[in-house]
Scaffold this active site. Structure first.
Site, mmCIF file in Angstrom:
data_model
loop_
_atom_site.group_PDB
_atom_site.id
_atom_site.type_symbol
_atom_site.label_atom_id
_atom_site.label_comp_id
_atom_site.label_asym_id
_atom_site.label_seq_id
_atom_site.Cartn_x
_atom_site.Cartn_y
_atom_site.Cartn_z
ATOM 1 N N GLY A 8 0.832 -1.213 0.000
ATOM 2 C CA GLY A 8 0.000 0.000 0.000
ATOM 3 C C GLY A 8 0.855 1.247 0.000
ATOM 4 N N GLY A 12 -1.891 7.138 1.102
ATOM 5 C CA GLY A 12 -2.317 7.155 2.497
ATOM 6 C C GLY A 12 -1.232 6.801 3.506
ATOM 7 N N LEU A 45 -3.022 -7.466 -5.191
ATOM 8 C CA LEU A 45 -3.057 -8.358 -4.025
ATOM 9 C C LEU A 45 -4.423 -9.010 -3.820
ATOM 10 C CD1 LEU A 45 -0.946 -6.242 -1.478
ATOM 11 C CD2 LEU A 45 -0.197 -8.223 -2.817
ATOM 12 N N SER A 118 -7.927 -1.900 12.235
ATOM 13 C CA SER A 118 -8.837 -0.750 12.235
ATOM 14 C C SER A 118 -9.686 -0.805 13.488
ATOM 15 C CB SER A 118 -9.753 -0.809 11.014
ATOM 16 O OG SER A 118 -10.789 0.146 11.134
ATOM 17 N N TYR A 159 -15.798 -5.370 5.672
ATOM 18 C CA TYR A 159 -14.603 -4.606 6.060
ATOM 19 C C TYR A 159 -14.277 -4.867 7.539
ATOM 20 C CZ TYR A 159 -11.374 -0.753 6.850
ATOM 21 O OH TYR A 159 -10.257 -0.023 7.186
ATOM 22 N N LYS A 163 -11.020 -6.917 9.264
ATOM 23 C CA LYS A 163 -10.095 -6.354 10.257
ATOM 24 C C LYS A 163 -10.087 -7.174 11.546
ATOM 25 C CE LYS A 163 -8.531 -3.083 7.661
ATOM 26 N NZ LYS A 163 -7.125 -3.135 7.202
HETATM 27 P P1 NAI Z 1 -5.390 4.327 0.873
HETATM 28 O O1 NAI Z 1 -6.536 4.015 -0.038
HETATM 29 O O2 NAI Z 1 -4.882 5.699 0.931
HETATM 30 O O3 NAI Z 1 -4.176 3.340 0.555
HETATM 31 C C1 NAI Z 1 -4.372 1.961 0.373
HETATM 32 C C2 NAI Z 1 -3.388 1.469 -0.657
HETATM 33 O O4 NAI Z 1 -3.681 0.082 -0.886
HETATM 34 C C3 NAI Z 1 -3.501 2.198 -2.006
HETATM 35 O O5 NAI Z 1 -2.232 2.664 -2.439
HETATM 36 C C4 NAI Z 1 -4.057 1.149 -2.932
HETATM 37 O O6 NAI Z 1 -3.621 1.274 -4.282
HETATM 38 C C5 NAI Z 1 -3.549 -0.139 -2.285
HETATM 39 N N1 NAI Z 1 -4.348 -1.267 -2.737
HETATM 40 C C6 NAI Z 1 -5.704 -1.352 -2.767
HETATM 41 N N2 NAI Z 1 -6.087 -2.470 -3.390
HETATM 42 C C7 NAI Z 1 -4.944 -3.116 -3.739
HETATM 43 C C8 NAI Z 1 -4.687 -4.332 -4.424
HETATM 44 N N3 NAI Z 1 -5.687 -5.082 -4.915
HETATM 45 N N4 NAI Z 1 -3.406 -4.716 -4.609
HETATM 46 C C9 NAI Z 1 -2.386 -3.931 -4.164
HETATM 47 N N5 NAI Z 1 -2.569 -2.769 -3.517
HETATM 48 C C10 NAI Z 1 -3.843 -2.366 -3.318
HETATM 49 O O7 NAI Z 1 -5.843 3.792 2.298
HETATM 50 P P2 NAI Z 1 -5.329 4.105 3.778
HETATM 51 O O8 NAI Z 1 -6.405 4.837 4.446
HETATM 52 O O9 NAI Z 1 -3.957 4.606 3.813
HETATM 53 O O10 NAI Z 1 -5.404 2.627 4.387
HETATM 54 C C11 NAI Z 1 -4.252 1.876 4.759
HETATM 55 C C12 NAI Z 1 -4.708 0.756 5.673
HETATM 56 O O11 NAI Z 1 -5.257 1.320 6.868
HETATM 57 C C13 NAI Z 1 -5.807 -0.121 5.084
HETATM 58 O O12 NAI Z 1 -5.605 -1.445 5.493
HETATM 59 C C14 NAI Z 1 -7.079 0.418 5.739
HETATM 60 O O13 NAI Z 1 -8.070 -0.566 5.818
HETATM 61 C C15 NAI Z 1 -6.544 0.803 7.091
HETATM 62 N N6 NAI Z 1 -7.367 1.805 7.784
HETATM 63 C C16 NAI Z 1 -7.718 2.988 7.187
HETATM 64 C C17 NAI Z 1 -8.470 3.903 7.874
HETATM 65 C C18 NAI Z 1 -8.858 5.227 7.313
HETATM 66 O O14 NAI Z 1 -9.773 5.877 7.857
HETATM 67 N N7 NAI Z 1 -8.227 5.716 6.270
HETATM 68 C C19 NAI Z 1 -8.946 3.614 9.236
HETATM 69 C C20 NAI Z 1 -8.503 2.375 9.781
HETATM 70 C C21 NAI Z 1 -7.744 1.507 9.060
#
Ligand code: NAI
Length: 281
Positions: A8, A12, A45, A118, A159, A163
């Site tokens: 990722g 983010g 992934l 999360s 979701y 988690k």
């Molecule tokens: P984001 O959307 O900014 O980044 C997630 C990344 O995962 C992206 O770069 C995306 O391209 C990549 N990704 C998605 N599907 C993919 C795939 N099939 N294969 C490879 N890469 C893939 O999200 P964020 O917010 O930075 O989330 C990071 C982690 O934190 C995630 O696991 C999310 O569930 C968790 N999280 C996020 C929260 C939020 O409010 N933003 C809250 C709690 C947990």
């Protein structure tokens, strides 16, 4: 200087963690479905082939790892095939990769792993236990089937289930001799709502957006990706030597708001036989 994998890494919290690690002089292998400067392995992934590709590329590029950050994830937006994708990316995209990379982590002798969980795991009501069980058993199809009746709330439940599953898998795994016993420290960081594209996708959705805006956050604001990345780096540092199977909740107080009396909690006498078996080892 250390050698880390960040999944990722394109966006983010993963992108923020990779930037911080690189700025400190570490080598980062970025993994993501989106190609950009921060990403070395472009792969999907949500498929077994994509996960195998990521696993193999990393094994080919290094003989050890000092740490892994599992930040690739999909939020609870609606969409065709989304339930399967949430399960595959959020759960298999963590579990399968870590299983592959465990020997590389063991080689370093004091590796650290941070799994992005999360606070959805503890604050979303009504997550079916059978969905979590199916995810833990690696049966994505059964997990998707288990939510067929839930209509528009199915993505939110998947979701949260993803988690719960990934957090439970991490805690079960962290304490095993093959992990804790060889110096690997595996822990979960559980953010609340953090201002990233994943959250923006939710905010843009009419029903989910309303729910996210109304969700209580005692500190009064969404989290910041770089602040979370600082926690990630702390959990990758020597300070985490005694952190093993822990869940660090960084959510502005939402979990405490809803669940203040649920933990800590004494082991119930009903569980005593199992507890005594575990006590004896
Ligand atoms: P984001 O959307 O900014 O980044 C997630 C990344 O995962 C992206 O770069 C995306 O391209 C990549 N990704 C998605 N599907 C993919 C795939 N099939 N294969 C490879 N890469 C893939 O999200 P964020 O917010 O930075 O989330 C990071 C982690 O934190 C995630 O696991 C999310 O569930 C968790 N999280 C996020 C929260 C939020 O409010 N933003 C809250 C709690 C947990």
């Amino acid at each position: 200087m250390g050698r880390y994998v960040v999944t990722g890494a394109a966006s983010g919290m993963g992108a923020a963690a990779a930037t911080r690690l690189r700025a400190s002089g570490h080598t980062v292998i970025g993994v993501d479905i989106t190609a950009c400067d921060a990403v070395d392995v472009v792969t999907d992934l949500s498929t077994e082939q994509g996960r195998d590709h990521a696993a193999r590329q990393v094994v080919l590029s290094t003989d050890h790892l000092d740490g892994v950050v599992l930040a690739a994830g999909l939020g609870p937006a609606a969409g065709r095939d989304r339930l399967r994708q949430i399960a595959e990316v959020n759960v298999s995209g963590t579990v399968d990769l870590l299983r592959h990379w465990r020997p590389l982590l063991a080689t370093s002798g004091d590796a650290k792993v941070v799994v992005l969980g999360s606070n959805s795991a503890t604050t979303v009501p009504g997550v079916p236990a059978r969905t979590v069980a199916a995810l833990l058993a690696g049966d994505t199809a059964a997990a998707v089937r288990s939510l067929r009746m839930f209509g528009p709330v199915a993505p939110t439940l998947m979701y949260a289930a993803s988690k719960i599953a990934v957090t439970r898998w991490s805690r079960r795994t962290a304490v095993l001799p093959a992990w804790a016993g060889v110096g690997i420290r595996l822990n979960v960081l559980a953010p609340g709502a953090v201002q990233t594209p994943l959250l923006e996708e939710q905010l843009a959705h009419p029903r989910q957006g309303k729910a996210v805006r109304r969700f209580p956050i005692p500190v009064g604001k969404f989290g910041d990706a770089d602040d979370v990345a600082r926690w990630v780096c702390f959990m990758l540092s020597d300070a985490a030597e005694s952190l093993c199977g822990s869940v660090i909740v960084v959510d502005g107080g939402t979990d405490a708001h809803f669940r203040a009396d649920d933990w800590p909690r004494a082991v119930s006498l009903r569980r005593l036989p199992r507890y005594l078996r575990q006590f004896r080892g």
